[in-house]
Design a protein around this motif. Structure first.
Motif, PDB file in Angstrom:
ATOM      1  N   GLY A  99       0.789  -1.235   0.000  1.00 25.18           N
ATOM      2  CA  GLY A  99       0.000   0.000   0.000  1.00 25.18           C
ATOM      3  C   GLY A  99       0.815   1.276   0.000  1.00 25.18           C
ATOM      4  O   GLY A  99       0.580   2.168  -0.831  1.00 25.18           O
ATOM      5  N   ARG A 149      -6.541   3.081  -1.874  1.00 31.54           N
ATOM      6  CA  ARG A 149      -5.649   3.970  -1.126  1.00 31.54           C
ATOM      7  C   ARG A 149      -6.057   4.067   0.346  1.00 31.54           C
ATOM      8  O   ARG A 149      -5.355   4.670   1.151  1.00 31.54           O
ATOM      9  N   HIS A 150      -7.205   3.521   0.665  1.00 33.33           N
ATOM     10  CA  HIS A 150      -7.696   3.543   2.043  1.00 33.33           C
ATOM     11  C   HIS A 150      -7.715   2.120   2.602  1.00 33.33           C
ATOM     12  O   HIS A 150      -8.605   1.762   3.371  1.00 33.33           O
ATOM     13  N   ASP A 209       0.813   4.360  -2.733  1.00 31.66           N
ATOM     14  CA  ASP A 209       0.397   5.704  -2.311  1.00 31.66           C
ATOM     15  C   ASP A 209       1.431   6.767  -2.660  1.00 31.66           C
ATOM     16  O   ASP A 209       1.086   7.856  -3.124  1.00 31.66           O
ATOM     17  N   ASP A 210       2.710   6.459  -2.407  1.00 32.69           N
ATOM     18  CA  ASP A 210       3.733   7.493  -2.650  1.00 32.69           C
ATOM     19  C   ASP A 210       4.348   7.418  -4.046  1.00 32.69           C
ATOM     20  O   ASP A 210       5.229   8.206  -4.397  1.00 32.69           O
TER      21      ASP A 210
END
Length: 239
Positions: free
Chosen positions: A74, A156-157, A78-79
């Motif tokens: 994850g 993303r969550h 995300d980054d």
């Protein structure tokens, strides 16, 4: 299907300072509670089964699974650092499989081993309770890691959804609502523990053949789908 470089990077990400503190906190809490319970109540097989089932399997294992499963991929998505990994000549299913192996290993280490230790503290493995719940934790670690790795790939969550699943579905609905028990990893794992422990100490709501089938389907299905999502993510990036 296993890449040592990807594994090393994943281990480094999962065992960083913040995540390591959380990973160590839950097993330490279980062992501390077990020591206190043993000191106040002595050897009690029923109490041991209730504590290992109610805290270790129902709460600790899924939470550690959330941390390891979502944390394996994850944060990279995300980054945006996943782009550098996808640019390497490594097959996408290999990336997913390697991260799954790492997530499973960490979840097992931080959940099954403390469960075994806590069981021996509580009643010295009387009625095979410690071993039974350790087996359940090992099996559940595989399914949880696959599910939460998939969540980390598609959302993303992922941590939020993972916590909702672990704390609300597994700990609440999966333990109390009859229909939901059939779709609970916890209950599937309990069916194996029930076969190991002495009669009357572990109660599973799902039969063993059904549990084994569902565990296999969920683990394989989540892993395959995560690989497909990662492959499509690559194609989207190339376009």
């Amino acid at each position: 299907m296993y890449n040592p470089t990807v594994a090393r990077l994943t281990y480094r990400a999962l065992l960083g300072r913040r995540r390591a503190l959380i990973l160590f906190a839950l097993p330490a809490l279980l062992i501390a509670i077990s020591l206190a319970v043993r000191a106040f109540t002595g050897v009690d097989d029923k109490v041991a089964a209730d504590l290992l089932g109610g805290f270790a399997l129902a709460t600790m294992v899924p939470l550690i699974g959330v941390i390891a499963g979502t944390g394996a991929i994850g944060p990279e998505i995300d980054d945006g650092s996943i782009v550098y990994l996808l640019a390497k000549p490594v097959k996408r299913p290999t990336i997913i499989m390697t991260k799954l192996i790492v997530a499973v290993a960490i979840t097992m280490a931080f959940s099954a081993i403390p469960t075994l230790i806590a069981g021996f503290i509580l009643n010295g493995n009387g009625q095979q309770i410690a071993v039974a719940y350790t087996v359940a934790a090992l099996i559940a670690s595989v399914a949880y890691s696959a599910l939460f790795l998939l969540l980390g790939t598609v959302s993303r969550h992922a941590v939020v959804f993972g916590l909702v699943y672990a704390l609300i579905w597994e700990s609440l609905f999966g333990s109390l609502v009859s229909g939901a028990k059939t779709l609970s990893v916890q209950q599937w794992a309990l069916s194996l523990a029930e076969k190991v422990a002495g009669p009357g100490y572990v109660d599973a709501a799902v039969g063993l053949p059904t549990a084994v089938t569902l565990l296999a389907v969920v683990t394989v299905g989540a892993t395959v789908y995560a690989g497909q999502k990662l492959r499509r993510l690559t194609l989207a990036g190339e376009e």
